[in-house]
Design a protein around this motif. Structure first.
Motif, short mmCIF file in Angstrom:
data_model
loop_
_atom_site.label_atom_id
_atom_site.label_comp_id
_atom_site.label_asym_id
_atom_site.label_seq_id
_atom_site.Cartn_x
_atom_site.Cartn_y
_atom_site.Cartn_z
N ALA A 243 0.81 -1.23 0.00
CA ALA A 243 0.00 0.00 0.00
C ALA A 243 0.84 1.28 0.00
O ALA A 243 0.55 2.21 -0.77
CB ALA A 243 -0.96 -0.01 1.18
N PRO A 244 1.90 1.40 0.83
CA PRO A 244 2.70 2.64 0.76
C PRO A 244 3.36 2.86 -0.60
O PRO A 244 3.44 4.00 -1.07
CB PRO A 244 3.76 2.42 1.86
CG PRO A 244 3.15 1.43 2.78
CD PRO A 244 2.33 0.53 1.93
N PRO A 312 -6.74 15.44 -2.31
CA PRO A 312 -7.72 14.36 -2.06
C PRO A 312 -7.17 12.97 -2.37
O PRO A 312 -7.50 12.02 -1.66
CB PRO A 312 -8.88 14.72 -3.01
CG PRO A 312 -8.70 16.15 -3.34
CD PRO A 312 -7.24 16.40 -3.31
N LEU A 313 -6.34 12.88 -3.42
CA LEU A 313 -5.78 11.57 -3.78
C LEU A 313 -4.87 11.04 -2.67
O LEU A 313 -4.94 9.86 -2.30
CB LEU A 313 -5.02 11.68 -5.10
CG LEU A 313 -4.48 10.38 -5.68
CD1 LEU A 313 -5.61 9.41 -5.96
CD2 LEU A 313 -3.69 10.65 -6.97
N ILE A 314 -4.01 11.91 -2.13
CA ILE A 314 -3.12 11.48 -1.05
C ILE A 314 -3.93 11.10 0.19
O ILE A 314 -3.65 10.08 0.84
CB ILE A 314 -2.11 12.61 -0.72
CG1 ILE A 314 -1.15 12.80 -1.90
CG2 ILE A 314 -1.34 12.29 0.55
CD1 ILE A 314 -0.23 13.98 -1.73
N LYS A 319 -5.82 6.74 3.77
CA LYS A 319 -6.88 5.99 4.44
C LYS A 319 -6.90 4.54 3.97
O LYS A 319 -7.17 3.61 4.74
CB LYS A 319 -8.23 6.65 4.18
CG LYS A 319 -8.41 7.98 4.90
CD LYS A 319 -9.80 8.55 4.66
CE LYS A 319 -9.96 9.87 5.40
NZ LYS A 319 -11.28 10.48 5.14
N ARG A 320 -6.60 4.35 2.66
CA ARG A 320 -6.54 2.99 2.13
C ARG A 320 -5.41 2.20 2.80
O ARG A 320 -5.57 1.02 3.11
CB ARG A 320 -6.32 3.05 0.62
CG ARG A 320 -6.13 1.70 -0.05
CD ARG A 320 -5.88 1.87 -1.54
NE ARG A 320 -5.50 0.61 -2.15
CZ ARG A 320 -4.28 0.13 -2.17
NH1 ARG A 320 -3.30 0.82 -1.61
NH2 ARG A 320 -4.00 -1.02 -2.74
N GLU A 321 -4.27 2.86 3.04
CA GLU A 321 -3.17 2.19 3.74
C GLU A 321 -3.60 1.72 5.12
O GLU A 321 -3.28 0.61 5.56
CB GLU A 321 -1.98 3.14 3.87
CG GLU A 321 -1.25 3.41 2.58
CD GLU A 321 -0.05 4.31 2.80
OE1 GLU A 321 0.48 4.31 3.92
OE2 GLU A 321 0.34 5.02 1.86
N GLU A 322 -4.35 2.60 5.83
CA GLU A 322 -4.79 2.22 7.18
C GLU A 322 -5.75 1.05 7.15
O GLU A 322 -5.72 0.18 8.02
CB GLU A 322 -5.44 3.44 7.85
CG GLU A 322 -4.47 4.59 8.08
CD GLU A 322 -5.17 5.83 8.59
OE1 GLU A 322 -6.41 5.76 8.74
OE2 GLU A 322 -4.50 6.85 8.81
N ARG A 323 -6.63 1.02 6.13
CA ARG A 323 -7.57 -0.11 6.03
C ARG A 323 -6.85 -1.40 5.70
O ARG A 323 -7.23 -2.48 6.14
CB ARG A 323 -8.63 0.18 4.96
CG ARG A 323 -9.60 1.26 5.32
CD ARG A 323 -10.81 1.21 4.42
NE ARG A 323 -10.45 1.34 3.02
CZ ARG A 323 -10.39 2.49 2.36
NH1 ARG A 323 -10.66 3.61 2.99
NH2 ARG A 323 -10.07 2.53 1.09
#
Length: 324
Positions: A243-244, A312-314, A319-323
């Motif tokens: 994800a990162p 907004p993309l970052i 948030k996607r990384e946290e999920r």
């Protein structure tokens, strides 16, 4: 000397020793406010040269461009007057603003998808260290070092109707294949976006390889022992932990596409017609016509587009990384 006097002499001796020790001891830092503040301010001086460079070469031109975007500034008059939103209204009336913005967004999406798909595929193929993989990593990184203009001229020659690409396709189809890749509005835009992706895929590959190598090997081995296949291991383990790397590559490739100019000028010059005229090429054309205020307005739109898409993309990718 009484016992009380002896204790007093000993106490004074100990205090003198402590005082002498404190005087010779180096000043302590980190435990008290008096020792911390000078060190913190001292560290900031190292950032001063970089801050000055960023101020003069980024913020000052950005503010100056934002100012001239709202002025009547042409090469036919020495007078610069404030005209509000007239430059933007002129661009909208002529259809330049929406058309160039749409082409830029399509170019950015095609380039981002292609570059990340190629980069991730190469990273999986070249993930493990070895002599052969090291050689291939260097080969695939070479386009990153090539000038965008040189890359554009190379691919312009390869994509000619009688060029190398059509010669290769002719080996698999009957007759001579002489399609003008850069002469068609649709294929020209796809071609210039893919050329940009080809040039920067090596960088994306290195980022994905670094992300893959940071994944603990025990997780992959445990999944293998449990009977998970290659696709299952990638989708269940490697893809979430990458994800990162996805965040970095997707943001960089998408936002970086808004600065496209050199490669497009070298391959299509913005054509056929205006099919590949991105915002920067449109601004360049306005400068060539002496319409400096209108060109500044287009550059201002590019800056707003980058800000409005990058933030907004970052945030969404974080948030996607946290999920994950």
């Amino acid at each position: 000397m009484t016992e009380l006097d002896t204790r007093e002499v000993v106490t004074r001796s100990v205090e003198r020793r402590r005082g002498s020790f404190r005087r010779n001891d180096p000043p302590r830092v980190g435990n008290g406010a008096a020792g911390v503040k000078p060190r913190q301010w001292y560290q900031w001086w190292f950032a001063l040269p970089a801050a000055v460079l960023v101020l003069f070469f980024f913020f000052v031109p950005f503010i100056a461009n934002a100012f001239f975007a709202f002025t009547q500034w042409t090469g036919y008059s020495s007078v610069i007057t404030f005209n509000g939103l007239q430059n933007f209204q002129n661009l909208i009336d002529r259809g330049v603003l929406w058309q160039a913005t749409l082409i830029t967004l399509v170019y950015a999406v095609i380039g981002m998808v292609t570059q990340n798909a190629v980069g991730l595929s190469l990273a999986k193929a070249l993930q493990h260290t070895g002599r052969a993989n090291t050689v291939f990593r260097s080969i695939f990184f070479i386009p990153v070092l090539i000038s965008p203009l040189a890359a554009g001229y190379i691919w312009k020659a390869l994509l000619q109707p009688e060029g190398f690409v059509n010669d290769v396709i002719s080996l698999f189809v009957p007759g001579d294949f002489t399609f003008a890749w850069l002469g068609n509005a649709v294929t020209a835009l796809i071609a210039v976006a893919c050329i940009d992706a080809w040039k920067w895929s090596g960088m994306a590959t290195l980022v994905y390889i670094a992300g893959l190598n940071r994944i603990p090997g025990q997780l992959v081995e445990a999944a293998t022992l449990d009977g998970a296949g290659a696709w299952r291991r990638f989708w269940a383990i490697e893809f979430p932990l990458l994800a990162p790397a996805f965040t970095f590559n997707i943001v960089i490739t998408f936002v970086g596409a808004f600065s496209a100019f050199d490669g497009i000028v070298a391959t299509t010059g913005g054509g056929p017609g205006t099919a590949t005229t991105v915002l920067n090429k449109a601004a360049y054309d306005q400068y060539g016509q002496g319409l400096f205020g209108t060109a500044s307005a287009l550059n201002f739109v590019v800056a707003l587009l980058v800000i409005c898409t990058a933030i907004p993309l970052i945030a969404w990718m974080r948030k996607r990384e946290e999920r994950m």
